[in-house]
Design a protein around this motif. Structure first.
Motif, mmCIF file in Angstrom:
data_model
loop_
_atom_site.group_PDB
_atom_site.id
_atom_site.type_symbol
_atom_site.label_atom_id
_atom_site.label_comp_id
_atom_site.label_asym_id
_atom_site.label_seq_id
_atom_site.Cartn_x
_atom_site.Cartn_y
_atom_site.Cartn_z
ATOM 1 N N VAL A 58 52.277 22.660 51.708
ATOM 2 C CA VAL A 58 51.513 22.088 50.723
ATOM 3 C C VAL A 58 51.751 20.573 50.821
ATOM 4 N N SER A 59 52.791 20.168 50.530
ATOM 5 C CA SER A 59 53.237 18.598 50.860
ATOM 6 C C SER A 59 55.021 18.813 51.080
ATOM 7 N N PRO A 60 55.150 18.407 52.245
ATOM 8 C CA PRO A 60 54.495 17.909 53.258
ATOM 9 C C PRO A 60 53.574 18.865 53.962
ATOM 10 N N LYS A 61 52.583 18.234 54.776
ATOM 11 C CA LYS A 61 51.759 19.353 55.616
ATOM 12 C C LYS A 61 52.477 19.601 56.925
ATOM 13 N N ALA A 62 52.065 20.677 57.498
ATOM 14 C CA ALA A 62 52.654 21.019 58.769
ATOM 15 C C ALA A 62 52.492 20.186 59.863
ATOM 16 N N ASP A 63 50.975 19.830 59.831
ATOM 17 C CA ASP A 63 50.686 18.994 61.150
ATOM 18 C C ASP A 63 51.197 17.435 60.665
ATOM 19 N N TYR A 64 51.456 17.059 59.603
ATOM 20 C CA TYR A 64 52.206 15.754 59.251
ATOM 21 C C TYR A 64 53.221 15.622 59.875
ATOM 22 N N LEU A 65 54.090 16.603 59.542
ATOM 23 C CA LEU A 65 55.651 16.765 60.156
ATOM 24 C C LEU A 65 55.468 16.949 61.733
ATOM 25 N N ALA A 66 54.357 17.558 62.160
ATOM 26 C CA ALA A 66 54.359 17.768 63.746
ATOM 27 C C ALA A 66 54.051 16.390 64.276
ATOM 28 N N SER A 67 53.394 15.652 63.633
ATOM 29 C CA SER A 67 52.983 14.500 64.177
ATOM 30 C C SER A 67 54.168 13.328 64.165
ATOM 31 N N GLU A 68 54.801 13.491 63.086
ATOM 32 C CA GLU A 68 56.110 12.730 62.970
ATOM 33 C C GLU A 68 57.189 12.957 63.920
ATOM 34 N N ALA A 69 57.433 14.198 64.132
ATOM 35 C CA ALA A 69 58.458 14.846 65.111
ATOM 36 C C ALA A 69 57.928 14.373 66.639
ATOM 37 N N ASN A 70 56.901 14.403 66.835
ATOM 38 C CA ASN A 70 56.254 14.051 68.016
ATOM 39 C C ASN A 70 56.409 12.472 68.580
#
Length: 571
Positions: free
Chosen positions: A291-303
Protein backbone atom coordinates in the motif's frame (compact mmCIF):
# COMPACT_ATOMS: atom_id res chain seq x y z
CA UNK A 1 -0.17 -13.30 19.07
CA UNK A 2 3.33 -14.37 20.03
CA UNK A 3 4.47 -14.48 16.40
CA UNK A 4 3.01 -11.06 15.68
CA UNK A 5 4.18 -9.58 19.01
CA UNK A 6 0.62 -8.59 19.90
CA UNK A 7 -0.40 -8.23 23.53
CA UNK A 8 -3.67 -9.96 24.56
CA UNK A 9 -5.20 -6.57 25.30
CA UNK A 10 -4.43 -5.09 21.89
CA UNK A 11 -5.52 -8.30 20.14
CA UNK A 12 -8.84 -8.18 22.00
CA UNK A 13 -9.33 -4.55 20.99
CA UNK A 14 -8.68 -5.32 17.32
CA UNK A 15 -11.16 -8.20 17.42
CA UNK A 16 -13.80 -6.12 19.20
CA UNK A 17 -13.55 -3.36 16.60
CA UNK A 18 -13.30 -5.68 13.57
CA UNK A 19 -9.84 -4.38 12.76
CA UNK A 20 -7.70 -6.96 10.91
CA UNK A 21 -4.62 -8.16 12.67
CA UNK A 22 -1.41 -6.86 11.09
CA UNK A 23 0.67 -9.31 9.08
CA UNK A 24 4.17 -7.96 9.67
CA UNK A 25 5.52 -7.83 13.24
CA UNK A 26 8.20 -5.37 14.31
CA UNK A 27 11.77 -6.58 14.68
CA UNK A 28 11.98 -5.05 18.16
CA UNK A 29 9.13 -4.22 20.53
CA UNK A 30 9.44 -3.11 24.14
CA UNK A 31 7.08 -4.57 26.75
CA UNK A 32 3.69 -2.96 27.20
CA UNK A 33 3.04 -1.70 30.75
CA UNK A 34 0.60 -4.40 31.82
CA UNK A 35 2.59 -5.06 34.99
CA UNK A 36 2.12 -1.57 36.42
CA UNK A 37 0.02 -1.55 39.59
CA UNK A 38 -3.67 -0.98 38.75
CA UNK A 39 -2.87 -0.79 35.03
CA UNK A 40 -5.84 -1.12 32.69
CA UNK A 41 -6.30 -1.13 28.93
CA UNK A 42 -9.02 1.30 27.86
CA UNK A 43 -10.89 0.55 24.64
CA UNK A 44 -12.60 3.95 25.00
CA UNK A 45 -9.28 5.81 25.03
CA UNK A 46 -8.18 4.16 21.78
CA UNK A 47 -11.64 4.76 20.26
CA UNK A 48 -11.29 8.45 21.02
CA UNK A 49 -7.96 8.68 19.20
CA UNK A 50 -9.23 6.81 16.15
CA UNK A 51 -12.37 8.95 16.08
CA UNK A 52 -10.22 12.08 16.08
CA UNK A 53 -8.10 10.68 13.24
CA UNK A 54 -11.22 9.88 11.20
CA UNK A 55 -12.19 13.57 11.29
CA UNK A 56 -8.97 14.44 9.48
CA UNK A 57 -8.59 14.08 5.72
CA UNK A 58 -5.83 12.77 3.49
CA UNK A 59 -4.27 15.70 1.68
CA UNK A 60 -2.30 14.05 -1.14
CA UNK A 61 -2.48 11.25 -3.69
CA UNK A 62 -5.44 9.06 -4.63
CA UNK A 63 -6.82 9.15 -1.07
CA UNK A 64 -6.95 12.96 -0.93
CA UNK A 65 -10.14 14.15 0.75
CA UNK A 66 -10.96 10.77 2.32
CA UNK A 67 -11.05 10.22 6.11
CA UNK A 68 -7.70 9.46 7.69
CA UNK A 69 -8.03 5.87 8.90
CA UNK A 70 -4.80 4.51 10.40
CA UNK A 71 -3.55 1.20 9.03
CA UNK A 72 -4.08 -1.85 11.28
CA UNK A 73 -0.35 -2.06 12.01
CA UNK A 74 -0.30 1.60 13.13
CA UNK A 75 -3.14 0.88 15.54
CA UNK A 76 -1.80 -2.45 16.80
CA UNK A 77 1.78 -1.42 17.38
CA UNK A 78 1.57 2.28 18.15
CA UNK A 79 -1.74 4.03 18.72
CA UNK A 80 -3.43 1.32 20.80
CA UNK A 81 -0.51 0.58 23.16
CA UNK A 82 0.45 4.23 23.60
CA UNK A 83 -3.03 5.62 24.19
CA UNK A 84 -4.76 2.54 25.59
CA UNK A 85 -2.71 1.77 28.68
CA UNK A 86 -3.84 3.84 31.68
CA UNK A 87 -3.66 3.88 35.47
CA UNK A 88 -5.54 5.79 38.20
CA UNK A 89 -4.57 9.44 38.27
CA UNK A 90 -5.84 12.96 37.89
CA UNK A 91 -7.17 12.82 34.34
CA UNK A 92 -10.66 13.95 33.47
CA UNK A 93 -11.89 10.35 33.74
CA UNK A 94 -9.79 9.63 36.81
CA UNK A 95 -7.03 7.93 34.79
CA UNK A 96 -3.82 8.96 33.07
CA UNK A 97 -1.68 7.40 30.35
CA UNK A 98 1.15 5.19 31.53
CA UNK A 99 3.36 5.60 28.46
CA UNK A 100 4.99 9.04 28.35
CA UNK A 101 7.70 8.49 25.75
CA UNK A 102 6.96 6.52 22.55
CA UNK A 103 9.09 5.74 19.51
CA UNK A 104 8.08 4.44 16.09
CA UNK A 105 11.15 3.50 14.03
CA UNK A 106 10.08 2.43 10.53
CA UNK A 107 11.45 2.79 6.97
CA UNK A 108 10.36 5.60 4.68
CA UNK A 109 7.02 5.72 2.88
CA UNK A 110 5.15 3.90 5.67
CA UNK A 111 2.96 6.86 6.59
CA UNK A 112 5.07 8.31 9.41
CA UNK A 113 4.41 11.94 8.55
CA UNK A 114 0.63 11.55 8.46
CA UNK A 115 0.66 9.59 11.72
CA UNK A 116 2.88 12.25 13.29
CA UNK A 117 0.47 15.00 12.20
CA UNK A 118 -2.57 13.17 13.52
CA UNK A 119 -0.95 12.68 16.94
CA UNK A 120 0.07 16.34 17.08
CA UNK A 121 -3.46 17.58 16.34
CA UNK A 122 -5.01 15.09 18.77
CA UNK A 123 -2.75 16.18 21.63
CA UNK A 124 -3.52 19.82 20.84
CA UNK A 125 -7.28 19.74 20.35
CA UNK A 126 -8.77 16.43 21.50
CA UNK A 127 -6.83 15.15 24.52
CA UNK A 128 -8.85 17.18 27.02
CA UNK A 129 -5.82 19.11 28.29
CA UNK A 130 -6.37 22.77 29.14
CA UNK A 131 -3.67 25.08 27.82
CA UNK A 132 -1.84 22.25 26.11
CA UNK A 133 1.48 23.25 24.65
CA UNK A 134 2.46 20.82 21.91
CA UNK A 135 5.66 21.31 19.96
CA UNK A 136 7.60 19.52 17.25
CA UNK A 137 11.38 19.53 17.13
CA UNK A 138 13.25 20.44 13.95
CA UNK A 139 16.99 20.79 13.48
CA UNK A 140 16.83 24.08 11.52
CA UNK A 141 14.29 26.78 10.73
CA UNK A 142 13.99 25.45 7.18
CA UNK A 143 13.33 21.95 8.52
CA UNK A 144 10.76 23.45 10.87
CA UNK A 145 8.84 24.67 7.86
CA UNK A 146 8.94 21.24 6.23
CA UNK A 147 7.69 19.64 9.45
CA UNK A 148 4.92 22.18 10.09
CA UNK A 149 3.51 22.39 6.57
CA UNK A 150 1.88 18.93 6.30
CA UNK A 151 0.41 19.20 9.82
CA UNK A 152 -1.03 22.63 9.03
CA UNK A 153 -2.50 21.23 5.83
CA UNK A 154 -4.16 18.41 7.78
CA UNK A 155 -5.80 20.99 10.05
CA UNK A 156 -6.88 23.20 7.16
CA UNK A 157 -8.41 20.41 5.06
CA UNK A 158 -10.49 18.77 7.82
CA UNK A 159 -14.10 20.03 7.70
CA UNK A 160 -14.73 18.82 11.25
CA UNK A 161 -12.00 21.10 12.59
CA UNK A 162 -13.34 24.32 11.06
CA UNK A 163 -14.30 26.68 13.80
CA UNK A 164 -12.41 24.60 16.37
CA UNK A 165 -8.77 25.07 15.39
CA UNK A 166 -7.11 28.04 13.72
CA UNK A 167 -4.06 27.41 11.52
CA UNK A 168 -1.68 30.36 11.36
CA UNK A 169 1.65 30.81 9.62
CA UNK A 170 3.70 29.22 12.38
CA UNK A 171 1.16 27.95 14.89
CA UNK A 172 -2.10 26.01 15.13
CA UNK A 173 -4.35 27.05 18.00
CA UNK A 174 -7.35 25.52 19.74
CA UNK A 175 -9.03 28.57 21.31
CA UNK A 176 -11.58 26.61 23.34
CA UNK A 177 -8.90 24.95 25.47
CA UNK A 178 -6.26 27.66 25.09
CA UNK A 179 -3.92 25.13 23.45
CA UNK A 180 -1.50 25.40 20.56
CA UNK A 181 0.91 23.45 18.37
CA UNK A 182 4.06 24.85 16.82
CA UNK A 183 7.46 23.75 15.54
CA UNK A 184 10.70 24.90 17.16
CA UNK A 185 14.32 24.53 16.10
CA UNK A 186 16.38 25.30 19.21
CA UNK A 187 16.66 24.22 22.82
CA UNK A 188 16.20 27.82 23.91
CA UNK A 189 12.79 27.92 22.19
CA UNK A 190 11.83 24.67 23.91
CA UNK A 191 12.78 25.99 27.33
CA UNK A 192 11.07 29.37 26.92
CA UNK A 193 7.96 29.16 29.08
CA UNK A 194 7.93 25.40 28.61
CA UNK A 195 5.06 23.55 30.23
CA UNK A 196 4.69 20.93 27.55
CA UNK A 197 1.82 18.50 27.17
CA UNK A 198 3.17 16.94 24.00
CA UNK A 199 6.30 16.79 21.91
CA UNK A 200 6.84 15.39 18.42
CA UNK A 201 10.33 14.53 17.25
CA UNK A 202 10.03 13.72 13.55
CA UNK A 203 13.10 12.04 12.03
CA UNK A 204 15.12 11.70 15.22
CA UNK A 205 18.07 10.43 13.20
CA UNK A 206 18.79 13.89 11.72
CA UNK A 207 19.36 15.44 15.17
CA UNK A 208 23.12 15.63 15.66
CA UNK A 209 22.96 16.99 19.21
CA UNK A 210 20.67 15.99 22.03
CA UNK A 211 20.00 19.38 23.60
CA UNK A 212 16.71 20.06 21.79
CA UNK A 213 15.30 16.57 22.35
CA UNK A 214 16.39 16.70 26.00
CA UNK A 215 14.75 20.12 26.46
CA UNK A 216 11.46 18.70 25.18
CA UNK A 217 11.67 15.59 27.35
CA UNK A 218 12.38 17.60 30.49
CA UNK A 219 9.71 20.22 29.82
CA UNK A 220 6.72 18.04 30.72
CA UNK A 221 7.17 17.74 34.48
CA UNK A 222 3.99 19.53 35.55
CA UNK A 223 1.58 17.77 33.19
CA UNK A 224 -0.55 14.81 34.29
CA UNK A 225 -0.17 12.68 31.15
CA UNK A 226 2.37 14.21 28.78
CA UNK A 227 3.48 12.36 25.69
CA UNK A 228 6.67 12.61 23.68
CA UNK A 229 6.51 10.83 20.30
CA UNK A 230 9.65 10.08 18.30
CA UNK A 231 8.97 9.00 14.74
CA UNK A 232 12.02 8.18 12.69
CA UNK A 233 13.90 6.03 10.22
CA UNK A 234 17.18 4.27 11.03
CA UNK A 235 20.47 6.16 11.19
CA UNK A 236 23.91 5.23 9.89
CA UNK A 237 25.13 3.84 13.20
CA UNK A 238 26.91 6.87 14.65
CA UNK A 239 27.60 6.19 18.36
CA UNK A 240 26.36 8.57 21.07
CA UNK A 241 23.96 10.42 18.74
CA UNK A 242 20.41 11.17 20.02
CA UNK A 243 19.11 8.42 17.74
CA UNK A 244 21.74 5.94 18.90
CA UNK A 245 21.09 6.61 22.58
CA UNK A 246 17.33 6.26 22.11
CA UNK A 247 17.69 3.10 19.99
CA UNK A 248 20.07 1.45 22.42
CA UNK A 249 17.77 2.21 25.35
CA UNK A 250 14.79 0.66 23.56
CA UNK A 251 16.83 -2.42 22.74
CA UNK A 252 17.83 -2.75 26.39
CA UNK A 253 14.19 -2.49 27.43
CA UNK A 254 13.26 -5.14 24.87
CA UNK A 255 16.00 -7.44 26.17
CA UNK A 256 14.99 -6.86 29.78
CA UNK A 257 18.20 -5.11 30.84
CA UNK A 258 16.05 -2.28 32.22
CA UNK A 259 12.37 -1.92 33.06
CA UNK A 260 10.66 1.39 32.33
CA UNK A 261 6.88 1.22 31.78
CA UNK A 262 6.73 4.89 30.79
CA UNK A 263 8.82 4.23 27.66
CA UNK A 264 7.57 2.24 24.67
CA UNK A 265 8.93 1.66 21.21
CA UNK A 266 8.70 -0.49 18.10
CA UNK A 267 11.36 -0.88 15.44
CA UNK A 268 10.62 -2.33 12.00
CA UNK A 269 13.67 -3.57 10.12
CA UNK A 270 15.11 -6.42 8.10
CA UNK A 271 17.88 -8.59 9.45
CA UNK A 272 21.50 -7.76 8.70
CA UNK A 273 21.91 -10.99 6.74
CA UNK A 274 18.64 -10.81 4.78
CA UNK A 275 18.88 -10.50 1.01
CA UNK A 276 18.33 -6.76 0.38
CA UNK A 277 17.00 -7.45 -3.12
CA UNK A 278 14.33 -9.96 -2.10
CA UNK A 279 10.66 -8.87 -1.98
CA UNK A 280 10.33 -10.99 1.17
CA UNK A 281 12.95 -8.79 2.84
CA UNK A 282 11.14 -5.63 1.70
CA UNK A 283 7.89 -6.95 3.14
CA UNK A 284 9.59 -7.94 6.40
CA UNK A 285 10.89 -4.40 6.98
CA UNK A 286 7.90 -2.38 5.74
CA UNK A 287 4.60 -2.94 7.60
CA UNK A 288 2.73 -0.95 4.96
CA UNK A 289 4.24 -2.93 2.07
CA UNK A 290 1.99 -3.09 -0.99
CA UNK A 291 0.00 0.00 0.00
CA UNK A 292 2.70 2.40 1.08
CA UNK A 293 5.39 1.78 0.03
CA UNK A 294 4.38 0.20 -3.25
CA UNK A 295 6.17 -2.96 -4.34
CA UNK A 296 7.27 -1.43 -7.67
CA UNK A 297 8.70 1.61 -5.87
CA UNK A 298 10.93 -0.57 -3.67
CA UNK A 299 11.89 -2.68 -6.70
CA UNK A 300 13.01 0.47 -8.49
CA UNK A 301 15.02 1.70 -5.48
CA UNK A 302 16.62 -1.73 -5.03
CA UNK A 303 17.62 -1.85 -8.68
CA UNK A 304 19.41 1.49 -8.35
CA UNK A 305 21.32 0.12 -5.34
CA UNK A 306 22.62 -3.01 -7.08
CA UNK A 307 25.64 -1.36 -8.67
CA UNK A 308 26.55 1.20 -6.02
CA UNK A 309 27.80 0.47 -2.50
CA UNK A 310 26.77 3.98 -1.47
CA UNK A 311 23.22 3.58 -2.79
CA UNK A 312 23.03 0.08 -1.30
CA UNK A 313 23.87 1.42 2.16
CA UNK A 314 21.27 4.16 1.66
CA UNK A 315 18.66 1.62 0.52
CA UNK A 316 19.34 -0.60 3.53
CA UNK A 317 19.01 2.31 5.94
CA UNK A 318 16.04 4.16 4.48
CA UNK A 319 13.99 1.26 3.14
CA UNK A 320 15.06 -1.76 5.19
CA UNK A 321 15.64 -0.06 8.55
CA UNK A 322 19.19 -1.41 8.85
CA UNK A 323 21.72 0.74 10.67
CA UNK A 324 24.53 0.57 8.16
CA UNK A 325 27.36 0.65 10.71
CA UNK A 326 25.74 -1.15 13.62
CA UNK A 327 27.64 -3.91 15.42
CA UNK A 328 26.45 -7.28 16.65
CA UNK A 329 26.58 -8.04 20.35
CA UNK A 330 29.64 -10.14 21.19
CA UNK A 331 28.07 -11.58 24.34
CA UNK A 332 24.32 -12.20 24.36
CA UNK A 333 22.62 -10.91 27.50
CA UNK A 334 20.34 -13.94 27.62
CA UNK A 335 23.40 -16.20 27.80
CA UNK A 336 24.93 -13.96 30.45
CA UNK A 337 21.79 -14.22 32.58
CA UNK A 338 21.87 -18.01 32.35
CA UNK A 339 25.23 -17.82 34.11
CA UNK A 340 23.91 -15.74 37.01
CA UNK A 341 23.57 -18.66 39.41
CA UNK A 342 22.60 -17.92 42.98
CA UNK A 343 23.70 -14.91 45.02
CA UNK A 344 27.45 -14.53 45.54
CA UNK A 345 28.12 -14.71 49.31
CA UNK A 346 31.50 -13.24 50.13
CA UNK A 347 31.77 -15.40 53.24
CA UNK A 348 31.84 -18.47 50.98
CA UNK A 349 34.78 -17.01 49.05
CA UNK A 350 37.04 -16.41 52.06
CA UNK A 351 40.43 -18.11 51.71
CA UNK A 352 39.89 -19.15 48.09
CA UNK A 353 42.47 -18.30 45.40
CA UNK A 354 41.48 -15.11 43.58
CA UNK A 355 42.64 -13.29 40.46
CA UNK A 356 41.80 -9.61 40.20
CA UNK A 357 41.24 -7.12 37.42
CA UNK A 358 41.22 -3.36 38.03
CA UNK A 359 39.91 -0.79 35.54
CA UNK A 360 40.44 2.69 36.92
CA UNK A 361 38.94 4.34 33.84
CA UNK A 362 38.35 8.09 34.24
CA UNK A 363 38.58 9.57 37.71
CA UNK A 364 35.20 11.22 37.11
CA UNK A 365 33.29 8.16 35.93
CA UNK A 366 33.10 4.43 36.69
CA UNK A 367 35.87 2.41 38.33
CA UNK A 368 35.63 -1.39 38.39
CA UNK A 369 37.36 -4.14 40.35
CA UNK A 370 36.69 -7.77 39.46
CA UNK A 371 37.66 -10.88 41.42
CA UNK A 372 37.69 -14.34 39.83
CA UNK A 373 37.58 -17.46 41.99
CA UNK A 374 38.37 -20.64 40.00
CA UNK A 375 36.05 -23.58 40.49
CA UNK A 376 37.33 -26.70 42.22
CA UNK A 377 38.31 -29.64 39.96
CA UNK A 378 35.07 -31.36 40.94
CA UNK A 379 32.98 -28.52 39.51
CA UNK A 380 34.89 -28.37 36.25
CA UNK A 381 35.99 -25.23 34.37
CA UNK A 382 34.61 -21.86 35.43
CA UNK A 383 34.69 -19.10 38.01
CA UNK A 384 32.68 -17.35 40.66
CA UNK A 385 32.85 -13.63 39.86
CA UNK A 386 32.66 -10.73 42.30
CA UNK A 387 32.69 -7.08 41.22
CA UNK A 388 33.20 -3.80 43.07
CA UNK A 389 32.12 -0.57 41.33
CA UNK A 390 32.73 3.05 42.35
CA UNK A 391 31.65 6.41 40.94
CA UNK A 392 32.04 9.96 42.29
CA UNK A 393 29.00 11.58 43.82
CA UNK A 394 28.88 14.35 41.22
CA UNK A 395 28.64 11.76 38.42
CA UNK A 396 25.59 9.98 39.82
CA UNK A 397 23.01 12.22 38.09
CA UNK A 398 24.68 11.67 34.71
CA UNK A 399 24.79 7.92 35.35
CA UNK A 400 21.11 8.01 36.31
CA UNK A 401 20.30 9.74 33.02
CA UNK A 402 21.98 6.92 31.11
CA UNK A 403 20.37 4.12 33.13
CA UNK A 404 16.80 5.42 33.62
CA UNK A 405 17.49 6.10 37.28
CA UNK A 406 18.69 2.58 38.01
CA UNK A 407 22.09 3.78 39.24
CA UNK A 408 20.75 5.50 42.36
CA UNK A 409 17.44 3.63 42.68
CA UNK A 410 18.90 0.12 42.49
CA UNK A 411 22.67 -0.05 42.18
CA UNK A 412 23.60 2.29 45.04
CA UNK A 413 20.64 1.35 47.23
CA UNK A 414 21.41 -2.37 47.00
CA UNK A 415 25.17 -2.08 47.33
CA UNK A 416 26.19 -2.87 43.76
CA UNK A 417 27.73 0.60 43.32
CA UNK A 418 29.65 2.69 45.86
CA UNK A 419 29.52 6.48 45.64
CA UNK A 420 32.61 8.39 46.75
CA UNK A 421 32.41 12.07 47.83
CA UNK A 422 33.21 14.87 45.40
CA UNK A 423 33.65 15.08 41.66
CA UNK A 424 36.41 12.49 41.21
CA UNK A 425 36.65 8.90 42.40
CA UNK A 426 38.48 8.77 45.71
CA UNK A 427 41.08 6.08 45.05
CA UNK A 428 41.59 5.82 48.80
CA UNK A 429 38.28 3.91 48.90
CA UNK A 430 39.51 1.58 46.15
CA UNK A 431 42.82 1.02 47.91
CA UNK A 432 41.15 0.24 51.23
CA UNK A 433 38.78 -2.26 49.59
CA UNK A 434 41.58 -4.07 47.74
CA UNK A 435 43.63 -4.35 50.94
CA UNK A 436 40.58 -5.66 52.81
CA UNK A 437 39.91 -8.18 50.04
CA UNK A 438 43.57 -9.25 50.08
CA UNK A 439 43.20 -10.07 53.77
CA UNK A 440 40.03 -12.09 53.06
CA UNK A 441 40.83 -13.88 49.81
CA UNK A 442 43.97 -15.69 48.68
CA UNK A 443 44.85 -13.04 46.07
CA UNK A 444 47.28 -14.33 43.45
CA UNK A 445 47.57 -11.16 41.38
CA UNK A 446 45.65 -8.11 40.21
CA UNK A 447 45.85 -7.17 36.54
CA UNK A 448 45.49 -3.53 35.54
CA UNK A 449 45.64 -1.39 32.42
CA UNK A 450 49.13 0.10 32.30
CA UNK A 451 47.83 3.31 30.71
CA UNK A 452 45.78 4.06 33.81
CA UNK A 453 48.46 3.21 36.34
CA UNK A 454 48.65 5.71 39.19
CA UNK A 455 49.95 6.25 42.68
CA UNK A 456 47.25 3.82 43.78
CA UNK A 457 49.03 0.97 42.00
CA UNK A 458 52.38 1.95 43.54
CA UNK A 459 50.85 2.07 47.02
CA UNK A 460 49.24 -1.34 46.61
CA UNK A 461 52.52 -2.86 45.42
CA UNK A 462 54.24 -1.37 48.47
CA UNK A 463 51.55 -3.06 50.59
CA UNK A 464 52.45 -6.43 49.11
CA UNK A 465 49.67 -6.81 46.52
CA UNK A 466 50.95 -8.44 43.32
CA UNK A 467 49.92 -5.83 40.76
CA UNK A 468 50.56 -6.83 37.13
CA UNK A 469 50.35 -4.67 34.03
CA UNK A 470 48.06 -6.13 31.36
CA UNK A 471 48.25 -4.79 27.82
CA UNK A 472 44.95 -3.80 26.26
CA UNK A 473 45.85 -4.81 22.70
CA UNK A 474 44.82 -7.90 20.77
CA UNK A 475 47.61 -10.10 22.16
CA UNK A 476 46.33 -9.88 25.73
CA UNK A 477 42.67 -9.08 25.31
CA UNK A 478 41.75 -11.54 22.55
CA UNK A 479 42.46 -14.72 24.56
CA UNK A 480 40.81 -13.18 27.62
CA UNK A 481 37.67 -11.99 25.81
CA UNK A 482 37.33 -15.23 23.85
CA UNK A 483 37.61 -17.19 27.10
CA UNK A 484 34.82 -15.06 28.60
CA UNK A 485 32.70 -15.75 25.52
CA UNK A 486 33.46 -19.48 25.66
CA UNK A 487 32.57 -19.80 29.33
CA UNK A 488 29.34 -17.81 28.94
CA UNK A 489 28.22 -19.95 26.00
CA UNK A 490 29.18 -23.14 27.82
CA UNK A 491 27.13 -22.13 30.85
CA UNK A 492 24.11 -21.31 28.68
CA UNK A 493 24.11 -24.49 26.60
CA UNK A 494 22.19 -27.70 27.08
CA UNK A 495 18.93 -28.43 28.85
CA UNK A 496 18.03 -26.13 31.77
CA UNK A 497 18.30 -28.98 34.28
CA UNK A 498 21.84 -29.80 33.11
CA UNK A 499 23.24 -26.27 32.90
CA UNK A 500 26.13 -25.30 35.17
CA UNK A 501 27.06 -21.59 35.21
CA UNK A 502 30.65 -21.24 34.07
CA UNK A 503 31.00 -17.55 34.82
CA UNK A 504 28.70 -17.26 37.83
CA UNK A 505 28.08 -13.53 38.09
CA UNK A 506 25.40 -13.44 40.80
CA UNK A 507 23.11 -11.29 38.66
CA UNK A 508 25.20 -8.16 39.22
CA UNK A 509 23.15 -5.47 37.37
CA UNK A 510 26.09 -3.10 36.83
CA UNK A 511 28.10 -5.87 35.20
CA UNK A 512 25.09 -6.80 33.06
CA UNK A 513 24.83 -3.18 31.90
CA UNK A 514 28.52 -3.19 30.94
CA UNK A 515 28.15 -6.50 29.07
CA UNK A 516 25.13 -5.19 27.20
CA UNK A 517 27.09 -2.06 26.20
CA UNK A 518 30.04 -4.05 24.89
CA UNK A 519 31.25 -3.69 21.30
CA UNK A 520 34.47 -5.26 20.04
CA UNK A 521 37.17 -4.45 17.53
CA UNK A 522 38.42 -7.27 15.32
CA UNK A 523 41.64 -7.53 13.32
CA UNK A 524 42.02 -9.40 9.98
CA UNK A 525 43.10 -12.55 11.85
CA UNK A 526 39.92 -12.68 13.90
CA UNK A 527 41.45 -11.46 17.16
CA UNK A 528 39.15 -9.31 19.27
CA UNK A 529 39.39 -6.72 22.00
CA UNK A 530 36.86 -4.52 23.86
CA UNK A 531 36.18 -1.26 22.03
CA UNK A 532 35.48 1.62 24.38
CA UNK A 533 35.12 3.96 21.39
CA UNK A 534 32.34 1.96 19.73
CA UNK A 535 30.57 0.56 22.77
CA UNK A 536 27.14 1.92 23.64
CA UNK A 537 28.26 3.16 27.07
CA UNK A 538 30.65 2.19 29.85
CA UNK A 539 32.23 -1.27 29.69
CA UNK A 540 34.58 -0.96 32.68
CA UNK A 541 33.13 -4.07 34.31
CA UNK A 542 34.01 -6.11 31.21
CA UNK A 543 37.50 -4.57 31.02
CA UNK A 544 38.17 -5.49 34.65
CA UNK A 545 36.85 -9.01 33.99
CA UNK A 546 39.17 -9.42 30.99
CA UNK A 547 42.18 -8.27 33.02
CA UNK A 548 41.30 -10.81 35.72
CA UNK A 549 40.69 -13.60 33.18
CA UNK A 550 44.03 -12.86 31.55
CA UNK A 551 45.76 -13.19 34.92
CA UNK A 552 43.94 -16.44 35.62
CA UNK A 553 44.78 -18.10 32.30
CA UNK A 554 48.34 -16.76 32.22
CA UNK A 555 49.19 -18.39 35.56
CA UNK A 556 52.38 -16.42 35.92
CA UNK A 557 53.42 -16.54 32.25
CA UNK A 558 54.54 -13.62 30.09
CA UNK A 559 51.76 -11.09 30.27
CA UNK A 560 52.75 -8.27 27.96
CA UNK A 561 54.57 -8.00 24.68
CA UNK A 562 57.07 -5.22 24.18
CA UNK A 563 55.50 -4.75 20.76
CA UNK A 564 52.20 -3.94 22.48
CA UNK A 565 53.79 -1.62 25.03
CA UNK A 566 55.43 0.60 22.40
CA UNK A 567 58.63 0.33 24.48
CA UNK A 568 60.37 -1.36 21.52
CA UNK A 569 60.51 0.60 18.30
CA UNK A 570 62.09 -0.41 15.01
CA UNK A 571 63.45 2.50 13.00
Amino acid sequence: MRKLRLSPEVAAYLDARDIPWPEIPPKIKTPEPSGVTDAAFSFARVDRVLDAFSRLRHTQGPLAGQPLVPDPWQIAYFLAPVFGWIKPGGGRDGYVRIIRNATLDVPRKNGKTTLCGGVAIYLTAADGEAGAQVIAAATTKDQAGFTFAPIKTLAEKAPALRGHVKPFKERITHPRSGSYFQVISSAADAQHGANLHGGIVDELHVHKKGDLVEAIETGTGSREQPLICKITTADDGKPQSPYSQNREYLEKLARGVFKDPTVYGVIFAAGDNDDPFSPETWRKANPGYGVSPKADYLASEANKAKNSPVLLARFKRLHLGIRTRQTTAFIQTKDWRMNSGGPIRESDLAGRPAYGGLDLASVSDLTALCWLFPYSPERGPGYDVLWRFWTPEDNLDALDDRTAGRASRDWVKNGWLTVTPGNVTDYGWVKAQIKKDADTFDVQSVGFDRWNSSQLVTDLMDDGVNMVRVGQGYMSMSPALKEVHRLVRMGASGRPADRVPRLRNGGNPVALWCVDNLAVDMDPSGNVKPSKANSADKIDGVSALCDAIYEAISSGGVRESTYESDDLRVV
